[in-house]
Design a protein around this motif. Structure first.
Motif, PDB file in Angstrom:
ATOM      1  N   VAL A  33       0.848  -1.141  -0.191  1.00 48.02           N
ATOM      2  CA  VAL A  33      -0.022   0.048   0.046  1.00 48.02           C
ATOM      3  C   VAL A  33       0.743   1.326   0.055  1.00 48.02           C
ATOM      4  N   ALA A  34       0.317   2.257  -0.843  1.00 45.18           N
ATOM      5  CA  ALA A  34       1.179   3.516  -0.684  1.00 45.18           C
ATOM      6  C   ALA A  34       1.054   4.078   0.442  1.00 45.18           C
ATOM      7  N   VAL A  35       1.982   5.109   0.927  1.00 46.73           N
ATOM      8  CA  VAL A  35       1.901   5.614   2.231  1.00 46.73           C
ATOM      9  C   VAL A  35       2.090   7.243   1.958  1.00 46.73           C
ATOM     10  N   CYS A  36       1.726   8.157   2.722  1.00 49.32           N
ATOM     11  CA  CYS A  36       1.902   9.414   2.721  1.00 49.32           C
ATOM     12  C   CYS A  36       3.520   9.872   2.757  1.00 49.32           C
ATOM     13  N   PRO A  37       4.159  10.433   1.540  1.00 50.55           N
ATOM     14  CA  PRO A  37       5.262  10.817   1.794  1.00 50.55           C
ATOM     15  C   PRO A  37       5.847  11.833   2.843  1.00 50.55           C
ATOM     16  N   VAL A  38       6.826  11.482   3.577  1.00 47.98           N
ATOM     17  CA  VAL A  38       7.277  12.030   4.496  1.00 47.98           C
ATOM     18  C   VAL A  38       8.390  13.221   3.860  1.00 47.98           C
ATOM     19  N   LEU A  39       8.375  14.342   3.917  1.00 49.20           N
ATOM     20  CA  LEU A  39       9.181  15.515   3.423  1.00 49.20           C
ATOM     21  C   LEU A  39      10.310  15.841   4.430  1.00 49.20           C
ATOM     22  N   GLU A  40       9.980  16.037   5.486  1.00 46.73           N
ATOM     23  CA  GLU A  40      11.037  16.722   6.684  1.00 46.73           C
ATOM     24  C   GLU A  40      10.633  15.950   8.045  1.00 46.73           C
ATOM     25  N   VAL A  41      11.393  15.723   8.922  1.00 45.47           N
ATOM     26  CA  VAL A  41      11.281  15.407  10.122  1.00 45.47           C
ATOM     27  C   VAL A  41      11.827  16.095  11.262  1.00 45.47           C
ATOM     28  N   ALA A  42      11.294  16.737  12.093  1.00 45.07           N
ATOM     29  CA  ALA A  42      11.707  17.588  12.936  1.00 45.07           C
ATOM     30  C   ALA A  42      10.913  17.289  14.323  1.00 45.07           C
ATOM     31  N   GLU A  43      11.603  17.928  15.581  1.00 45.62           N
ATOM     32  CA  GLU A  43      11.470  17.324  16.633  1.00 45.62           C
ATOM     33  C   GLU A  43       9.940  17.918  17.032  1.00 45.62           C
ATOM     34  N   ASP A  44       9.376  19.094  16.568  1.00 44.03           N
ATOM     35  CA  ASP A  44       8.053  19.402  16.719  1.00 44.03           C
ATOM     36  C   ASP A  44       7.081  19.369  15.709  1.00 44.03           C
ATOM     37  N   HIS A  45       7.663  18.590  14.359  1.00 46.44           N
ATOM     38  CA  HIS A  45       6.616  18.484  13.373  1.00 46.44           C
ATOM     39  C   HIS A  45       6.876  17.410  12.420  1.00 46.44           C
ATOM     40  N   LEU A  46       6.337  16.924  11.596  1.00 42.95           N
ATOM     41  CA  LEU A  46       6.295  16.311  10.588  1.00 42.95           C
ATOM     42  C   LEU A  46       5.892  16.991   9.139  1.00 42.95           C
ATOM     43  N   LEU A  47       6.772  16.937   8.251  1.00 39.44           N
ATOM     44  CA  LEU A  47       6.030  17.847   6.896  1.00 39.44           C
ATOM     45  C   LEU A  47       5.804  16.785   6.036  1.00 39.44           C
ATOM     46  N   LEU A  48       4.506  16.818   5.695  1.00 40.95           N
ATOM     47  CA  LEU A  48       4.109  15.408   4.630  1.00 40.95           C
ATOM     48  C   LEU A  48       3.586  16.161   3.272  1.00 40.95           C
ATOM     49  N   GLU A  49       3.436  15.381   2.535  1.00 43.59           N
ATOM     50  CA  GLU A  49       2.874  15.454   1.368  1.00 43.59           C
ATOM     51  C   GLU A  49       1.464  15.599   1.550  1.00 43.59           C
ATOM     52  N   ARG A  50       0.691  16.633   0.957  1.00 45.82           N
ATOM     53  CA  ARG A  50      -0.616  16.358   1.111  1.00 45.82           C
ATOM     54  C   ARG A  50      -1.452  15.474   0.035  1.00 45.82           C
TER      55      ARG A  50
END
Length: 254
Positions: A33-50
């Motif tokens: 199954v496809a998953v939502c791509p993670v663009l950035e991992v930080a201590e206080d957030h994840l940046l995900l492709e919408r």
């Protein structure tokens, strides 16, 4: 630049975001199954492709069932194994115990998926003594190996596969928010059924064809729903405790 979504989870430990990213990478590596791509991992957030969502179709549901079978078949080193690089795991804001021991599935499910949340529910007075005894009896049977369908290899689970964590895009299903670990494949299927999923019958039929599900798996759904029901009992109390007890008594009636 893709459209992005910045995820923050203030109530969860900072490490939970890194564990989520590791889980998404592990699931993606399965080639299912496809998953939502993670663009950035930080201590206080994840940046995900919408994910641009569309209405699900029966064909997309069947594709999802077959792809989920491939994800599960990618396997895990043991029951309770976490994704590479994840030293701990969470489901919602609750700890999700991992294991570095080679436990049989019944012992793993009883000791690391049921009893921790059973204790927490009792401590919160969400479960009475008699109801807790029914759940404890299920745990005893699991540890003793007295349940059917336990003889499986560890599958690569999403671990929190309710309908809200399955997004539908023009290219098919996309998974978000995993609590990824090695577990029993029927556990993911049971959680899909717990809160409803569009075209669930098509998903399950396609999965069963691709994975050759063993006989009696539908009967075992209440057993595999006990973990998410206890998690929801700890988080929300109320009717989830009653659902968990009813599921436990259904298992004890086998």
């Amino acid at each position: 630049m893709p459209d992005v979504f910045r995820k923050r989870q203030p109530a969860a430990p900072p490490a939970a975001l890194a564990a989520e990213a590791a889980g998404l990478a592990w699931l993606a590596a399965a080639g299912g199954v496809a998953v939502c791509p993670v663009l950035e991992v930080a201590e206080d957030h994840l940046l995900l492709e919408r994910v641009a969502e569309v209405a699900p179709t029966a064909a997309a549901a069947e594709d999802f069932g077959r792809a989920l079978a491939r994800t599960h078949a990618a396997g895990a080193p043991r029951f309770g194994a976490g994704p590479p690089g994840a030293e701990a795991a969470w489901i919602a804001v609750l700890d999700l115990p991992l294991s570095d021991r080679a436990l049989p599935w019944g012992a793993f499910y009883a000791e690391l998926r049921l009893r921790p949340y059973l204790r927490a529910a009792r401590d919160a007075d969400a479960l009475g003594a008699e109801d807790a005894r029914a759940l404890e009896e299920v745990c005893t049977r699991l540890v003793d190996g007295d349940v059917p369908g336990a003889d499986v290899a560890p599958a690569r689970l999403h671990g929190d596969l309710w309908s809200g964590n399955v997004l539908w895009s023009a290219r098919g299903a996309v998974l978000i928010d995993p609590a990824a670990h090695g577990g029993h494949p029927e556990t993911d299927l049971a959680m899909l059924a717990l809160f409803g999923l569009p075209h669930l019958d098509r998903v399950l039929a396609a999965y069963a064809e691709a994975a050759d599900l063993p006989p009696g798996w539908r009967r075992r759904v209440p057993l595999h729903q006990l973990h998410p029901l206890l998690v929801h009992t700890v988080l929300f109390g109320g009717g989830y405790a009653g659902q968990a007890v009813r599921a436990a008594r259904e298992v004890l009636a086998w």
